[in-house]
Design an enzyme around this catalytic site. Sequence first.
Site, PDB file in Angstrom:
ATOM      1  N   ASP A  40     -11.004   1.581  -2.888  1.00  0.00           N
ATOM      2  CA  ASP A  40     -11.555   1.243  -1.579  1.00  0.00           C
ATOM      3  C   ASP A  40     -13.078   1.271  -1.615  1.00  0.00           C
ATOM      4  OD1 ASP A  40      -9.220   0.753  -0.287  1.00  0.00           O
ATOM      5  OD2 ASP A  40      -9.048   2.731   0.636  1.00  0.00           O
TER       6      ASP A  40
ATOM      7  N   ASP B  96       0.830  -1.217   0.000  1.00  0.00           N
ATOM      8  CA  ASP B  96       0.000   0.000   0.000  1.00  0.00           C
ATOM      9  C   ASP B  96       0.865   1.268   0.000  1.00  0.00           C
ATOM     10  OD1 ASP B  96      -2.363   1.468   0.115  1.00  0.00           O
ATOM     11  OD2 ASP B  96      -3.221   0.230   1.707  1.00  0.00           O
TER      12      ASP B  96
HETATM   13  C1  GLA Z   1      -5.828   1.613   2.223  1.00  0.00           C
HETATM   14  C2  GLA Z   1      -6.252   0.459   1.347  1.00  0.00           C
HETATM   15  C3  GLA Z   1      -7.279  -0.392   2.050  1.00  0.00           C
HETATM   16  C4  GLA Z   1      -6.725  -0.887   3.341  1.00  0.00           C
HETATM   17  C5  GLA Z   1      -6.265   0.280   4.195  1.00  0.00           C
HETATM   18  C6  GLA Z   1      -5.552  -0.214   5.438  1.00  0.00           C
HETATM   19  O1  GLA Z   1      -6.866   2.522   2.382  1.00  0.00           O
HETATM   20  O2  GLA Z   1      -6.735   0.920   0.129  1.00  0.00           O
HETATM   21  O3  GLA Z   1      -7.682  -1.465   1.236  1.00  0.00           O
HETATM   22  O4  GLA Z   1      -5.661  -1.770   3.085  1.00  0.00           O
HETATM   23  O5  GLA Z   1      -5.385   1.128   3.486  1.00  0.00           O
HETATM   24  O6  GLA Z   1      -5.152   0.832   6.246  1.00  0.00           O
END
Ligand code: GLA
Length: 702
Positions: free
Chosen positions: A504, A446
């Site tokens: 997300d 990420d």
């Molecule tokens: C980001 C990602 C999510 C999740 C969060 C965790 O927002 O896109 O899918 O992994 O971080 O903090």
Amino acid sequence: MSATRLACLHGADWSLVLECPDGGAPIWRYLGPRVDPAGLPPLTELRAPATFSLDEPVAMTALPVAGLGWFGPSALVLRANDGAALPVAFGEWTISETADALAITGHDRQAGITATLELRRLPGDAIEAVTKLENRSGAPMLVDSLASALLPLPAGLATTIAWRGRHNAELVETREALPAHGWHRETRLGIPGHSGPAGTYLLGQGAGWHAGLAVAVQLAWSGDARLAIERDEDGGHVLSAAALLQPGELRLAAGDAHETPPLLLAISGQGRGGAMAAMHDAVRVRIDWPGGAMRPRPVHLNSWEACYFTHDEQRIRQLAEAAARIGIERFILDDGWFRGRNDDRAGLGDWVPDPAKYPNGLAPIADHVHALGMEFGLWVEPEMVNPDSDLYRAHPDWVLHLPGQPRPTARHQLVLDLRRADVRDHLFAVLDGLLRSARIDYLKWDHNRALAPAGGAAQVAGTYGLLARLRAAHPQLEIESCAGGGGRSDAGIARFTHRFWTSDNVDALARIGIQRGFLAFLPPELMGAHVGASPSHATGRHQSLDFRAAIAAQGHFGVELDPDAMAPEEQAALAGWIAWWKRWRAVIHGGQVQMGEGGDGLVWQAQGNGREWLLWVIRAEHGSSRFAQPIPLPFAAGRDWQVRLERHAGQSGVLTPRAGAAFKAMRTEPRRFTGSWLAGAGLPLPALAAQAALIFHLEAVP
Ligand code: GLA
């Protein structure tokens, strides 16, 4: 009449033609739909002198540079080590040609540089353009800018399609007439961001999804970039694409060389769909699959929306067991597993299991997941650090910062300086150790903020280098690229990764457009698409399980919820979708994607190949026609098809007792249609309520 020496490269659908005057600079004559340039007179014999012009006008060369009469954009801008401008004038040229590639090298003996534009035809018919620069002088020099390529665009382009977005709303399509003066898109977030990669689609007058001239452009780069389309002196357009360099960041020592990221360009006479197919194939050749080839994409369950930061060994064991029961094949433990990570304020940088939540480390969890028959994946965010972490307390100088200036946080985190070898070495050692500490098959990697201050191209190169080193040390590892959802989904990082977390936002209605935007640049097997809870955590909207699953089925399928929190019938229905998707993933992935729009707000998407397709027909909103209009399917022309209704999601005429007998029958017995009927008159449809989708299977009649 003098003969014109030409250097050409031809694809199935396009040609590029440069004129190579004796001893002079190769000049662009053409890039566009396939042509035979035989008999082409030299440019000098075609152009009459123009007023207010150089007596010998300078045409666009393979490597155009400012200063000697070319007034368009410059392929490169250099400075000497003392900061003074370093003018470039290529006096000698060499050209190397093979069936699939053309390399044009300019030599400037005075400045001591050599630059090469490499143009390659890729499998699937896209063009890849890269520029290489070598410092052959005895002294260092500074590179202010270096374009991947400057290319003339085909005549007749009328429309630009580009995308904009934000977190939870990636890739919103925008469409504008190509402005008379020009168009540009410059990104400065340090990552491409939620508007998608540095790319655009350009359409000829009247071009659509399936017919007409379309040009797809993508710079394979995960950092700041500039794409520009400028009007040239002939009234045409010049495309330039470059990774942006921070002032002074690229210093080429004597003898050093630098290579730009590749520009991927697809030119098709079959509209957006044709250009998209070539773009998908151009990305596919970049993917480095463990074992050399893609294996069927395993169904995921990701723990994030099931438990966010609230989990421990017991909770994750239970979630994994629930996942295994419904047919999940890869279980991913998301954020919250490492030391001090109970919310997003602390812990990034300290990549050891939290002793309170995981007193036995991760190995028992990983073993349990494997014993349940699944692979084990783990979330990391290696390029980041929270100020509240042991790493930051030990190395406050390791973050991107301006001396003496505030350090702006985002999501309470700072960015590690991956330009530094010691930072990269540290991250490699930590990740390598983590991967050796437990059976971890997969990393979700990420990157949850934009860069301030900027890290420049060297930060991106640092990340690429770290990824490459980790892949070399762990060749079986697969990696998912994520940046708050789809903030880093591009063909550059695809060199090292195998999946993208598209957004997300897993609300199925929102995903229709987000996924169509994603597919403009990247193929469906890389598109992470999950069934989330209802109401959606991102939008609050309610959607049926079938609708959520039908939309997620277009990509690399997964689940983003706790199956144990579902009613037993829903859980069984989800298991049914998972089993169904496993049966069809070979058709959904690796082939072509076709898209279109029906009447009255319907959209459709087909994924498959010349013999077999799955066709999604989707109604997002309530329609206004009493009866459903058929949808013409241009890709079906030329052969007959057996059409079966595979799945229906949401309310449709298929379900009413009186209507739709033909569709009910098509659920079990395929119905034969001619290609001309499907392409011309269209596939008949039942009425669909809002938030409904049908998935048809089309099989070519031999
Ligand atoms: C980001 C990602 C999510 C999740 C969060 C965790 O927002 O896109 O899918 O992994 O971080 O903090």
